[in-house]
Motif scaffolding. Structure first.
Motif, PDB file in Angstrom:
ATOM      1  N   UNK A  66       0.524  -1.532   0.118  1.00 28.57           N
ATOM      2  CA  UNK A  66      -0.111   0.079  -0.431  1.00 28.57           C
ATOM      3  C   UNK A  66       1.102   0.976  -0.082  1.00 28.57           C
ATOM      4  N   UNK A  67       2.517   1.292   1.402  1.00 22.17           N
ATOM      5  CA  UNK A  67       2.757   1.984   0.898  1.00 22.17           C
ATOM      6  C   UNK A  67       3.326   2.439  -0.104  1.00 22.17           C
ATOM      7  N   UNK A  68       3.852   1.577  -1.047  1.00 22.82           N
ATOM      8  CA  UNK A  68       5.069   1.825  -2.035  1.00 22.82           C
ATOM      9  C   UNK A  68       3.462   2.134  -3.772  1.00 22.82           C
ATOM     10  N   UNK A  69       2.871   1.578  -3.230  1.00 27.58           N
ATOM     11  CA  UNK A  69       0.987   2.049  -4.054  1.00 27.58           C
ATOM     12  C   UNK A  69       1.308   3.036  -4.348  1.00 27.58           C
ATOM     13  N   UNK A  70       1.184   3.641  -3.071  1.00 27.60           N
ATOM     14  CA  UNK A  70       1.067   5.642  -3.058  1.00 27.60           C
ATOM     15  C   UNK A  70       2.883   6.783  -3.710  1.00 27.60           C
ATOM     16  N   UNK A  71       3.437   5.645  -3.362  1.00 24.50           N
ATOM     17  CA  UNK A  71       4.966   6.439  -3.398  1.00 24.50           C
ATOM     18  C   UNK A  71       5.955   5.450  -3.543  1.00 24.50           C
ATOM     19  N   UNK A  72       5.941   5.337  -4.946  1.00 19.99           N
ATOM     20  CA  UNK A  72       6.472   4.385  -5.882  1.00 19.99           C
ATOM     21  C   UNK A  72       7.836   4.457  -5.225  1.00 19.99           C
ATOM     22  N   UNK A  73       8.888   5.371  -4.861  1.00 17.34           N
ATOM     23  CA  UNK A  73      10.094   6.097  -5.088  1.00 17.34           C
ATOM     24  C   UNK A  73      10.520   6.342  -3.007  1.00 17.34           C
ATOM     25  N   UNK A  74       9.446   5.575  -2.444  1.00 21.62           N
ATOM     26  CA  UNK A  74       9.710   5.048  -0.801  1.00 21.62           C
ATOM     27  C   UNK A  74      10.734   4.331  -0.894  1.00 21.62           C
ATOM     28  N   UNK A  75      12.156   5.063  -0.550  1.00 20.54           N
ATOM     29  CA  UNK A  75      12.815   3.729  -0.448  1.00 20.54           C
ATOM     30  C   UNK A  75      12.962   2.897   0.920  1.00 20.54           C
ATOM     31  N   UNK A  76      12.434   3.525   1.918  1.00 22.16           N
ATOM     32  CA  UNK A  76      12.263   2.631   3.194  1.00 22.16           C
ATOM     33  C   UNK A  76      11.597   1.658   3.853  1.00 22.16           C
ATOM     34  N   UNK A  77      10.434   2.106   2.902  1.00 24.62           N
ATOM     35  CA  UNK A  77       8.925   1.013   2.828  1.00 24.62           C
ATOM     36  C   UNK A  77       9.921  -0.202   1.582  1.00 24.62           C
ATOM     37  N   UNK A  78      10.810   0.374   0.785  1.00 27.11           N
ATOM     38  CA  UNK A  78      11.441  -0.905  -1.134  1.00 27.11           C
ATOM     39  C   UNK A  78      12.597  -1.544   0.351  1.00 27.11           C
ATOM     40  N   UNK A  79      13.266  -0.931   0.695  1.00 28.46           N
ATOM     41  CA  UNK A  79      13.966  -1.828   1.737  1.00 28.46           C
ATOM     42  C   UNK A  79      13.531  -2.455   2.734  1.00 28.46           C
ATOM     43  N   UNK A  80      12.242  -1.808   3.251  1.00 28.04           N
ATOM     44  CA  UNK A  80      12.121  -3.246   4.231  1.00 28.04           C
ATOM     45  C   UNK A  80      10.825  -4.306   3.622  1.00 28.04           C
ATOM     46  N   UNK A  81      10.396  -3.714   2.917  1.00 21.31           N
ATOM     47  CA  UNK A  81       9.822  -4.581   1.613  1.00 21.31           C
ATOM     48  C   UNK A  81      11.414  -5.801   1.883  1.00 21.31           C
ATOM     49  N   UNK A  82      11.899  -5.697   1.118  1.00 22.91           N
ATOM     50  CA  UNK A  82      13.210  -7.009   0.457  1.00 22.91           C
ATOM     51  C   UNK A  82      13.715  -7.736   1.602  1.00 22.91           C
ATOM     52  N   UNK A  83      13.638  -6.979   2.413  1.00 24.25           N
ATOM     53  CA  UNK A  83      14.039  -7.286   4.142  1.00 24.25           C
ATOM     54  C   UNK A  83      12.984  -7.978   4.790  1.00 24.25           C
ATOM     55  N   UNK A  84      11.535  -8.050   4.631  1.00 24.19           N
ATOM     56  CA  UNK A  84      11.109  -8.976   5.090  1.00 24.19           C
ATOM     57  C   UNK A  84      10.424  -9.817   3.711  1.00 24.19           C
ATOM     58  N   UNK A  85      10.567 -10.026   2.533  1.00 26.30           N
ATOM     59  CA  UNK A  85      11.120 -10.859   1.693  1.00 26.30           C
ATOM     60  C   UNK A  85      11.666 -11.671   1.921  1.00 26.30           C
ATOM     61  N   UNK A  86      12.636 -11.258   2.011  1.00 24.38           N
ATOM     62  CA  UNK A  86      14.112 -11.964   2.196  1.00 24.38           C
ATOM     63  C   UNK A  86      13.814 -13.291   3.669  1.00 24.38           C
ATOM     64  N   UNK A  87      13.454 -12.512   4.114  1.00 25.26           N
ATOM     65  CA  UNK A  87      13.094 -13.349   5.369  1.00 25.26           C
ATOM     66  C   UNK A  87      12.379 -14.296   5.558  1.00 25.26           C
ATOM     67  N   UNK A  88      11.292 -14.545   4.325  1.00 27.40           N
ATOM     68  CA  UNK A  88      10.428 -15.468   4.030  1.00 27.40           C
ATOM     69  C   UNK A  88      10.710 -16.539   3.293  1.00 27.40           C
ATOM     70  N   UNK A  89      12.176 -16.563   2.258  1.00 25.64           N
ATOM     71  CA  UNK A  89      12.495 -17.168   1.225  1.00 25.64           C
ATOM     72  C   UNK A  89      12.260 -16.609   0.354  1.00 25.64           C
ATOM     73  N   UNK A  90      11.513 -15.655  -0.027  1.00 20.88           N
ATOM     74  CA  UNK A  90      11.333 -14.871  -1.758  1.00 20.88           C
ATOM     75  C   UNK A  90      12.266 -13.905  -2.185  1.00 20.88           C
TER      76      UNK A  90
END
Length: 176
Positions: free
Chosen positions: A142-166
């Protein structure tokens, strides 16, 4: 003038001097110098909103989140409509690992300003801290749909996806 009046005027002058010196030190980026002035001002008038917010700012600049937290809670109680204070409170709760409290603060933010991507980011941090990674991913999307360039949100999503094995999805977030 009575002794009490003289005492009150002296305390007022001392308080004003402490605040002025603290603000001046902050303006010069001398956080360590500002700290004792603002701590004394806050001790003189613990209910003064300006003294409390300046002291919280000093602690946040020093990365002393544990010291800033009770001050931010006081400010939020005094003015629960100040979204900036609530965002600082939620962020600070996350920094000290109080994810349950952060989740509650983020829920308030989502109720009041759901269109602000920072509200969703803070809700995601809380969800991730509480090991609810699917909720974290949903909030980050939702955060990234509202603001595509939201670096912190993108970084956290990568971290969470990595922790999930994605790993493939995480890699996509890190290369955008």
């Amino acid at each position: 003038a009575s002794d009490a009046d003289v005492e009150v005027r002296r305390d007022d002058r001392r308080f004003d001097m402490l605040i002025d010196n603290g603000v001046r030190a902050l303006q010069m980026n001398e956080v360590c110098m500002a700290t004792p002035y603002l701590e004394q001002a806050h001790a003189l008038r613990p209910d003064d909103r300006r003294a409390t917010s300046l002291l919280a700012e000093v602690y946040l600049r020093r990365q002393d989140h544990a010291a800033a937290l009770p001050l931010l809670k006081m400010l939020a109680r005094a003015d629960g409509d100040d979204m900036q204070v609530l965002m600082l409170l939620a962020d600070t709760e996350g920094k000290v690992g109080q994810y349950d409290a952060m989740q509650a603060t983020a829920a308030t933010l989502l109720e009041r300003c759901a269109d602000d991507p920072r509200s969703h980011y803070l809700a995601a941090v809380a969800a991730h801290g509480l090991r609810n990674d699917f909720e974290a991913i949903a909030q980050l999307c939702v955060a990234l749909n509202a603001e595509e360039g939201y670096r912190q949100a993108r970084q956290l999503r990568a971290e969470v996806l990595g922790s999930m094995g994605q790993w493939q999805e995480a890699l996509t977030d890190t290369t955008l």
